[in-house]
Motif scaffolding. Structure first.
Motif: not given
Lengths: 249, 264
Positions: B3-5, B11-14, B16, B19-20, B23, B25, B113, B117
């Motif tokens: 789970l990406p917590l 926190d990457p916020g809203p 994407f 988020l990548l 992670e 990616m 995304h 969110l």
């Protein structure tokens, strides 16, 4: 968890934690899930129109949580992130409710055993399929157990009455109007029973009990959304107060 | 996958993209401007060519031809260059095919995304700025020859009007009042639109205008593909109004072309 050096049996520890989580969850109102002919309906008693209990996760997957808002919302966000990352690295078809329910379960059981306190939440992850009999409803509990429910589900503190009402009145192939009626009646059954409990415990105030007609949920207190079975792409749709009022008349 | 917590400070916020990045990616190899001197421009990679967009009375219309070329060869005959960005906006892309498609995919995901969110869509201005940010982060790749140039168009629900935006390779964002065209045939296409454009164009009128523009571009530019009745391949067209993004059926485009051929 500090036990100040005294021995606490594992059974007692687990029981204490479970009671703590259950108490937190029982404070919130219930959520219902009902599979109907053209989709899956999720309903919640929720006076706030901005702090949602029901949300979109992915194309055909929705999420609902009860208990402590900040905790289930954190899990909702993690779920959207998980789904979007998975869909990006593989394909949109590879994102499924079962996988998500499993990682929620893993996380919740991890927290239940190892963290300072268990999460005071109960979740449902649902996925609408082309055929009603294949709809997937996964009910995830605070300690990480997963139940694969058929046709309907109820979660929250007073879920038993709600579930009983759904079990006694559910029929396959309902239309949306009937599904909304069924869900609101089930939620109202819960209010009735909790009012009954309150009036029993607060005997100093007998005036309340004179109003014997069953309490109705106001449209403004109802949050509802559907996953539409026969649409393509993102099929999650919130129902507006106007739409709900039309269906409830 | 777990789970990406995140803790509040990571926190990457809203976003994407953030988020990548958290992670690991996101592929930054091409974005390294220090390597920009090593040009990859000599490699023959597929290029998408002409796309256009213009306003009409109820919103905006976007259109793109279907050809992709590698050098002097046609590498693809039925490429899509006009995509929905979300329910009320679209993006059309000219340039190197691979990075173009990747940019569109990421842009669509970024908007979706955010919407999920935050439980609301970005404003049209916000979406246009996001694309600008994507362009800026692609600058390193662009300097190595992997140029991508989009047009962004959508219906602004708050202002109740269609709007369209042009971009340059550095992320510069320019709002256009009437029309936009990019790609190898854009000079010819934009001339046609410029001469025929009026603010009160109907849906039919706007469709005919952009089809004529793409036809004339294909007539003069080898990179732009014309209508191909033999294989049933016609330009992609999308209209965006207050009711949302709608892709035109190929049969409707084919019929419009047969009407056009009687005039030409």
């Amino acid at each position: 968890m500090s036990n100040m050096g005294f021995y606490v049996s594992p059974e007692q520890l687990m029981l204490d934690r479970a009671n703590y989580a259950k108490k937190g969850i029982a404070r919130g109102k219930s959520v219902t899930v009902v599979s109907y002919k053209d989709g899956i309906l999720l309903c919640a008693q929720n006076p706030s129109s901005t702090l949602h209990k029901i949300s979109e996760i992915y194309d055909r997957i929705a999420f609902a949580g009860v208990g402590k808002y900040s905790e289930f919302d954190q899990l909702r966000i993690a779920g959207v992130r998980h789904a979007d990352l998975k869909g990006y690295s593989y394909s949109r078809d590879d994102v499924d409710a079962r996988g998500l329910a499993n990682i929620y379960a893993q996380h919740l059981s991890q927290v239940f055993i190892h963290d300072h306190k268990p999460m005071e939440v109960e979740l449902v992850v649902v996925e609408v399929k082309a055929d009603q009999t294949n709809d997937e409803i996964f009910h995830v509990l605070y300690e990480g157990s997963v139940n694969d429910e058929q046709n309907f589900a109820a979660l929250g503190g007073e879920a038993e009455q709600v579930r009983d009402h759904l079990a006694n009145n559910f029929k396959p192939n309902l239309d949306l109007k009937s599904a909304i009626a069924l869900s609101t009646e089930a939620l109202e059954a819960q209010i009735a029973s909790s009012d009954f409990e309150n009036s029993n415990s607060e005997q100093a105030n007998p005036v309340e009990t004179t109003n014997s007609s069953s309490p109705k949920i106001q449209v403004g207190d109802l949050e509802a959304a559907v996953l539409e079975r026969n649409k393509e792409g993102r099929v999650f749709q919130r129902l507006t107060d106007e739409e709900l009022a039309n269906y409830l008349t | 996958m777990s789970l990406p917590l995140f803790s509040p400070d990571t926190d990457p916020g809203p976003s994407f993209l953030n988020l990548l990045a958290t992670e690991q990616m996101l592929d930054h190899k091409l974005n390294n401007t220090a390597d920009a001197k090593k040009s990859v421009i000599e490699i023959d990679v597929p290029h998408g060519t002409t796309v256009v967009a213009c306003k009409w009375q109820d919103g905006v219309i976007m259109a793109g031809d279907r050809r992709a070329t590698s050098g002097n060869l046609i590498s693809h005959r039925s490429m899509e260059k006009v995509f929905p960005a979300d329910s009320h906006s679209g993006v059309a892309i000219a340039g190197v095919a691979g990075p173009s498609i990747e940019m569109v995919k990421l842009f669509q995901l970024q908007l979706e995304h955010y919407e999920k969110l935050e439980d609301r869509q970005l404003s049209l201005e916000g979406k246009a700025n996001q694309l600008s940010f994507f362009m800026k982060s692609n600058l390193g790749a662009a300097m190595q020859g992997l140029v991508v140039i989009p047009i962004f168009a959508g219906y602004d629900i708050h202002a109740e009007t269609g709007r369209l935006f042009n971009y340059d390779v550095t992320g510069g964002r320019y709002e256009e009042k009437e029309f936009a065209a990019v790609g190898s045939g854009s000079l010819h296409a934009s001339t046609v639109i410029k001469l025929g454009h009026r603010d009160d164009l109907t849906r039919d009128g706007a469709t005919e205008l952009v089809l004529n523009a793409l036809f004339q571009a294909a007539d003069e530019d080898t990179g732009t593909g014309g209508p191909d009745p033999l294989r049933g391949i016609y330009p992609t067209i999308a209209v965006i109004t207050k009711d949302g993004y709608e892709s035109l059926e190929e049969s409707e485009v084919a019929q419009k072309f047969s009407q056009l051929s009687q005039v030409v």
